[in-house]
Design an enzyme around this catalytic site. Structure first.
Site, PDB file in Angstrom:
ATOM      1  N   VAL A 196      32.974 -22.177 -46.819  1.00  0.00           N
ATOM      2  CA  VAL A 196      33.068 -20.735 -46.581  1.00  0.00           C
ATOM      3  C   VAL A 196      33.953 -20.154 -47.678  1.00  0.00           C
ATOM      4  O   VAL A 196      35.029 -20.692 -47.967  1.00  0.00           O
ATOM      5  CB  VAL A 196      33.643 -20.418 -45.180  1.00  0.00           C
ATOM      6  CG1 VAL A 196      33.819 -18.920 -44.991  1.00  0.00           C
ATOM      7  CG2 VAL A 196      32.743 -20.997 -44.089  1.00  0.00           C
ATOM      8  N   GLN A 233      37.338 -16.438 -39.886  1.00  0.00           N
ATOM      9  CA  GLN A 233      36.563 -15.472 -39.097  1.00  0.00           C
ATOM     10  C   GLN A 233      35.470 -16.154 -38.263  1.00  0.00           C
ATOM     11  O   GLN A 233      34.592 -15.486 -37.729  1.00  0.00           O
ATOM     12  CB  GLN A 233      35.936 -14.428 -40.030  1.00  0.00           C
ATOM     13  CG  GLN A 233      36.984 -13.634 -40.814  1.00  0.00           C
ATOM     14  CD  GLN A 233      36.351 -12.664 -41.794  1.00  0.00           C
ATOM     15  OE1 GLN A 233      35.417 -11.935 -41.439  1.00  0.00           O
ATOM     16  NE2 GLN A 233      36.839 -12.653 -43.025  1.00  0.00           N
ATOM     17  N   GLY A 234      35.528 -17.477 -38.178  1.00  0.00           N
ATOM     18  CA  GLY A 234      34.579 -18.205 -37.349  1.00  0.00           C
ATOM     19  C   GLY A 234      33.278 -18.595 -38.027  1.00  0.00           C
ATOM     20  O   GLY A 234      32.383 -19.135 -37.373  1.00  0.00           O
ATOM     21  N   LYS A 280      32.544 -22.402 -37.991  1.00  0.00           N
ATOM     22  CA  LYS A 280      32.101 -22.815 -36.654  1.00  0.00           C
ATOM     23  C   LYS A 280      30.650 -22.395 -36.402  1.00  0.00           C
ATOM     24  O   LYS A 280      29.870 -23.146 -35.811  1.00  0.00           O
ATOM     25  CB  LYS A 280      33.027 -22.221 -35.595  1.00  0.00           C
ATOM     26  CG  LYS A 280      32.807 -22.791 -34.227  1.00  0.00           C
ATOM     27  CD  LYS A 280      33.910 -22.368 -33.278  1.00  0.00           C
ATOM     28  CE  LYS A 280      33.768 -23.091 -31.947  1.00  0.00           C
ATOM     29  NZ  LYS A 280      34.915 -22.863 -31.085  1.00  0.00           N
ATOM     30  N   TYR A 332      35.574 -30.202 -36.924  1.00  0.00           N
ATOM     31  CA  TYR A 332      34.560 -31.195 -36.580  1.00  0.00           C
ATOM     32  C   TYR A 332      34.859 -31.880 -35.250  1.00  0.00           C
ATOM     33  O   TYR A 332      33.934 -32.239 -34.520  1.00  0.00           O
ATOM     34  CB  TYR A 332      34.407 -32.203 -37.714  1.00  0.00           C
ATOM     35  CG  TYR A 332      34.122 -31.532 -39.038  1.00  0.00           C
ATOM     36  CD1 TYR A 332      33.088 -30.603 -39.148  1.00  0.00           C
ATOM     37  CD2 TYR A 332      34.895 -31.773 -40.161  1.00  0.00           C
ATOM     38  CE1 TYR A 332      32.820 -29.962 -40.345  1.00  0.00           C
ATOM     39  CE2 TYR A 332      34.634 -31.135 -41.359  1.00  0.00           C
ATOM     40  CZ  TYR A 332      33.601 -30.236 -41.450  1.00  0.00           C
ATOM     41  OH  TYR A 332      33.353 -29.596 -42.632  1.00  0.00           O
TER      42      TYR A 332
END
Length: 134
Positions: free
Chosen positions: A71, A78-79, A82, A114
């Site tokens: 990312v 900011q997720g 995920k 993870y």
């Protein structure tokens, strides 16, 4: 608005994202050879800018490896990591068979992400190894 796609990124964008995310650099030539060969791709775009990615490689049944989870630092926290992992795991949950082995190499502190998806360290029973060509 952030858009999710299920296709490999362009080679140059892939190399750029790896670099800004602090990952080892890959040549554009290697990226062009390899990017179309994944079992599953997840890419995130802010307009046309690649801001996140993840790939699943493997033989389609017995073994898979999750790679290239990245990312852009401007979008971290900011997720998005995920979200990428959730998409990869949803895919795996649909196709995995009994005995399918899924591996990944986790940079620290990304191992915490993870672990949320059920991954465990292999030590002390086994340790990851690698060889990089320069």
């Amino acid at each position: 608005m952030i858009e999710m796609k299920y296709e490999p990124p362009k080679a140059e964008a892939y190399c750029d994202l790896r670099r800004v995310a602090g990952m080892s650099e890959k040549s554009v030539a290697a990226a062009r050879k390899g990017l179309g060969n994944a079992c599953f791709d997840v890419t995130l775009y802010d307009n046309v800018k690649l801001i996140g990615m993840g790939r699943l490689i493997g033989d389609g049944g017995t073994a898979f490896q999750i790679i290239d989870i990245a990312v852009d630092p401007e979008y971290q926290g900011q997720g998005y990591g995920k979200k990428i992992m959730t998409e990869i795991m949803n895919y795996l949950n649909q196709i995995a068979e009994a005995g399918t082995y899924v591996s990944l190499i986790a940079d620290y502190p990304a191992d915490q992400l993870y672990k949320q998806f059920g991954f465990e360290a292999t030590e002390p029973e086994a340790g990851g190894m690698y060889r990089r060509y320069t």
